[in-house]
Write an enzyme that holds these catalytic residues in place. Structure first.
Site, PDB file in Angstrom:
ATOM      1  N   ASN A   1     -10.066  -0.354  -0.824  1.00  0.00           N
ATOM      2  CA  ASN A   1      -8.607  -0.247  -0.771  1.00  0.00           C
ATOM      3  C   ASN A   1      -8.023  -0.855  -2.046  1.00  0.00           C
ATOM      4  OD1 ASN A   1      -5.870  -0.463  -0.270  1.00  0.00           O
ATOM      5  ND2 ASN A   1      -6.084  -1.325   1.783  1.00  0.00           N
TER       6      ASN A   1
ATOM      7  N   HIS B   1      -3.564   7.191   2.129  1.00  0.00           N
ATOM      8  CA  HIS B   1      -3.891   5.874   1.576  1.00  0.00           C
ATOM      9  C   HIS B   1      -5.267   5.468   2.107  1.00  0.00           C
ATOM     10  CE1 HIS B   1      -3.925   1.723   0.621  1.00  0.00           C
ATOM     11  NE2 HIS B   1      -3.752   1.321   1.868  1.00  0.00           N
TER      12      HIS B   1
ATOM     13  N   CYS C   1       0.820  -1.230   0.000  1.00  0.00           N
ATOM     14  CA  CYS C   1       0.000   0.000   0.000  1.00  0.00           C
ATOM     15  C   CYS C   1       0.849   1.273   0.000  1.00  0.00           C
ATOM     16  CB  CYS C   1      -0.954  -0.010   1.184  1.00  0.00           C
ATOM     17  SG  CYS C   1      -2.132  -1.356   1.087  1.00  0.00           S
TER      18      CYS C   1
HETATM   19  O1  UT7 Z   1      -3.588  -0.991   3.777  1.00  0.00           O
HETATM   20  C1  UT7 Z   1      -3.080  -1.902   4.702  1.00  0.00           C
HETATM   21  C2  UT7 Z   1      -3.949  -3.117   4.559  1.00  0.00           C
HETATM   22  N1  UT7 Z   1      -4.856  -3.451   5.580  1.00  0.00           N
HETATM   23  C3  UT7 Z   1      -5.441  -2.638   6.471  1.00  0.00           C
HETATM   24  O2  UT7 Z   1      -5.189  -1.476   6.583  1.00  0.00           O
HETATM   25  C4  UT7 Z   1      -6.462  -3.260   7.333  1.00  0.00           C
HETATM   26  C5  UT7 Z   1      -6.544  -2.616   8.672  1.00  0.00           C
HETATM   27  N2  UT7 Z   1      -7.586  -3.255   9.453  1.00  0.00           N
HETATM   28  C6  UT7 Z   1      -8.885  -2.920   9.316  1.00  0.00           C
HETATM   29  O3  UT7 Z   1      -9.258  -2.107   8.496  1.00  0.00           O
HETATM   30  C7  UT7 Z   1      -9.861  -3.556  10.273  1.00  0.00           C
HETATM   31  O4  UT7 Z   1      -9.167  -4.247  11.279  1.00  0.00           O
HETATM   32  C8  UT7 Z   1     -10.871  -4.553   9.602  1.00  0.00           C
HETATM   33  C9  UT7 Z   1     -11.820  -3.781   8.701  1.00  0.00           C
HETATM   34  C10 UT7 Z   1     -10.117  -5.601   8.806  1.00  0.00           C
HETATM   35  C11 UT7 Z   1     -11.705  -5.265  10.665  1.00  0.00           C
HETATM   36  O5  UT7 Z   1     -12.376  -4.302  11.485  1.00  0.00           O
HETATM   37  P1  UT7 Z   1     -12.268  -4.361  13.076  1.00  0.00           P
HETATM   38  O6  UT7 Z   1     -13.105  -3.288  13.591  1.00  0.00           O
HETATM   39  O7  UT7 Z   1     -10.813  -4.372  13.425  1.00  0.00           O
HETATM   40  O8  UT7 Z   1     -12.934  -5.746  13.389  1.00  0.00           O
HETATM   41  P2  UT7 Z   1     -12.326  -6.983  14.193  1.00  0.00           P
HETATM   42  O9  UT7 Z   1     -11.335  -7.733  13.363  1.00  0.00           O
HETATM   43  O10 UT7 Z   1     -11.913  -6.516  15.540  1.00  0.00           O
HETATM   44  O11 UT7 Z   1     -13.609  -7.885  14.335  1.00  0.00           O
HETATM   45  C12 UT7 Z   1     -14.751  -7.474  15.117  1.00  0.00           C
HETATM   46  C13 UT7 Z   1     -15.864  -8.489  14.915  1.00  0.00           C
HETATM   47  C14 UT7 Z   1     -15.407  -9.927  15.052  1.00  0.00           C
HETATM   48  O12 UT7 Z   1     -16.437 -10.644  15.692  1.00  0.00           O
HETATM   49  P3  UT7 Z   1     -16.351 -10.982  17.250  1.00  0.00           P
HETATM   50  O13 UT7 Z   1     -15.075 -11.756  17.431  1.00  0.00           O
HETATM   51  O14 UT7 Z   1     -16.312  -9.654  17.943  1.00  0.00           O
HETATM   52  O15 UT7 Z   1     -17.594 -11.778  17.484  1.00  0.00           O
HETATM   53  C15 UT7 Z   1     -15.273 -10.368  13.634  1.00  0.00           C
HETATM   54  O16 UT7 Z   1     -15.442 -11.768  13.485  1.00  0.00           O
HETATM   55  O17 UT7 Z   1     -16.398  -8.360  13.611  1.00  0.00           O
HETATM   56  C16 UT7 Z   1     -16.387  -9.632  12.956  1.00  0.00           C
HETATM   57  N3  UT7 Z   1     -16.202  -9.432  11.533  1.00  0.00           N
HETATM   58  C17 UT7 Z   1     -17.210  -9.174  10.681  1.00  0.00           C
HETATM   59  N4  UT7 Z   1     -18.527  -9.065  10.866  1.00  0.00           N
HETATM   60  C18 UT7 Z   1     -19.276  -8.769   9.783  1.00  0.00           C
HETATM   61  C19 UT7 Z   1     -15.025  -9.425  10.829  1.00  0.00           C
HETATM   62  N5  UT7 Z   1     -15.262  -9.174   9.531  1.00  0.00           N
HETATM   63  C20 UT7 Z   1     -16.600  -9.011   9.410  1.00  0.00           C
HETATM   64  C21 UT7 Z   1     -17.435  -8.734   8.319  1.00  0.00           C
HETATM   65  N6  UT7 Z   1     -18.771  -8.615   8.555  1.00  0.00           N
HETATM   66  N7  UT7 Z   1     -16.963  -8.557   7.073  1.00  0.00           N
END
Ligand code: UT7
Length: 331
Positions: A286, A256, A116
């Site tokens: 992204n 980004h 990225c």
């Molecule tokens: O450019 C560099 C590349 N990558 C990034 O920059 C990614 C950076 N990370 C992020 O943007 C975020 O961490 C994500 C968008 C990937 C995830 O968001 P989050 O707020 O960090 O969610 P989380 O991983 O803490 O998950 C929270 C909950 C989990 O459920 P439980 O364990 O609380 O029951 C996940 O299983 O949300 C769940 N979850 C979803 N629910 C609905 C994870 N993905 C999804 C989804 N839809 N797509």
């Protein structure tokens, strides 16, 4: 003799026609539009569906537009840099295909892999090539077909990424505008918090790697989120401080587009109001190396000659960096 400075003299772009909405994703994995919008800011993304077309195609289209807008004959290009982690082939470099398709017969071409942060690294590299005095016209492209390395059964990654390409033409600046400064950082991610496990020389493609779905992006989203927020905010503040820029001096932040919550956190650290922050993540997601030039393209008609602009990115590697430029194109 005054130091030679580079400037962005033109911007081009390409995004595929096919739109993949959050509602489409609801049919594919267990997710919902509200979760995706509130956690990421994304509503839809573009996906390259045409068989036989990939990163070289999108790069060429973006490059062609940048050259046409500048009125430049491709034969005048000295070099082409394509930043990508989704090359058409492991080799030859995607940039070599672009060089041929553009008819840039006098340019040498190479790819740059910094995920990225690819566009920031490529822009600073291209800028140094112009500053050296050896090269006059360098085409810098950020382009990724993320859909080619996404597992569309993994809801933690498939909602984030999209396909697209952006290009800028770099030339020698003849006034006070242009690329003023840049800062780049790297910290090797041996924990593999964000990576594509197989397909490289460590784990070449085998029946087992394909069955284990190792040719796609894997990430620890929460850990990457924290690192990205800190890294991008730190480097943005670092470049402001070393150029004595206060928030009022900055006309635009071009971050980004990884997550709207990350973008908002960086703007807060820089004390910038939302109106000064470019964001088109809602419609493109992204697109990895393409996010920053796609923003520049979308906002190009609103930018004024002399505007102070900060570009910042964080990505796999880990890599992160920032560029400070004064906008050179006169509207
Ligand atoms: O450019 C560099 C590349 N990558 C990034 O920059 C990614 C950076 N990370 C992020 O943007 C975020 O961490 C994500 C968008 C990937 C995830 O968001 P989050 O707020 O960090 O969610 P989380 O991983 O803490 O998950 C929270 C909950 C989990 O459920 P439980 O364990 O609380 O029951 C996940 O299983 O949300 C769940 N979850 C979803 N629910 C609905 C994870 N993905 C999804 C989804 N839809 N797509």
């Amino acid at each position: 003799m005054a130091q030679i400075k580079s400037k962005i003299s033109s911007v081009g772009h390409y995004v595929p026609d096919h739109v993949l909405t959050n509602h489409d994703l609801e049919q594919m994995v267990e997710t919902n539009d509200e979760w995706i919008r509130t956690r990421t800011g994304i509503s839809e993304r573009r996906i390259l569906k045409d068989p036989g077309k990939a990163t070289a195609f999108m790069s060429t289209e973006a490059g062609k537009e940048a050259l046409e807008l500048a009125g430049l004959d491709p034969a005048e290009l000295d070099a082409i840099i394509v930043a990508t982690v989704t090359p058409d082939y492991m080799f030859p470099a995607t940039s070599c295909l672009v060089q041929n398709r553009l008819g840039a017969r006098n340019a040498f071409a190479f790819d740059l892999s910094a995920a990225c942060s690819g566009f920031i690294y490529a822009l600073s590299t291209g800028s140094m090539m112009i500053e050296s005095g050896r090269y006059k016209k360098v085409l810098v492209i950020g382009s990724d077909t993320m859909s080619s390395i996404i597992d569309y059964t993994d809801r933690t990654t498939c909602i984030i990424f999209g396909d697209g390409a952006g290009a800028v033409l770099l030339e020698t600046s003849d006034d006070e505008t242009g690329i003023i400064d840049f800062v780049n950082h790297t910290e090797g991610d041996e924990e593999c918090l964000l990576y594509q496990p197989a397909g490289g020389s460590l784990h070449p493609a085998t029946e087992d790697t394909v069955k284990a779905k190792q040719h796609v992006i894997m990430q620890d989203g929460r850990a990457v989120f924290k690192r990205a927020t800190e890294g991008m905010a730190d480097v943005s503040v670092e470049i402001m401080e070393r150029n004595n820029l206060k928030a009022d001096d900055v006309a635009w932040l071009v971050p980004h587009q990884a997550n709207k919550r990350i973008i908002d956190a960086i703007a807060r650290r820089m004390e910038l109001p939302e109106e000064k922050v470019m964001s088109n993540i809602h419609k493109f997601g992204n697109t990895t190396a393409a996010t920053i030039p796609l923003c520049l393209y979308d906002w190009k008609d609103q930018l004024a000659h002399g505007d102070n602009i900060i570009l910042s990115a964080f990505g796999g590697g880990f890599t992160w960096g920032s560029v400070y430029l004064k906008w050179s194109i006169k509207s």
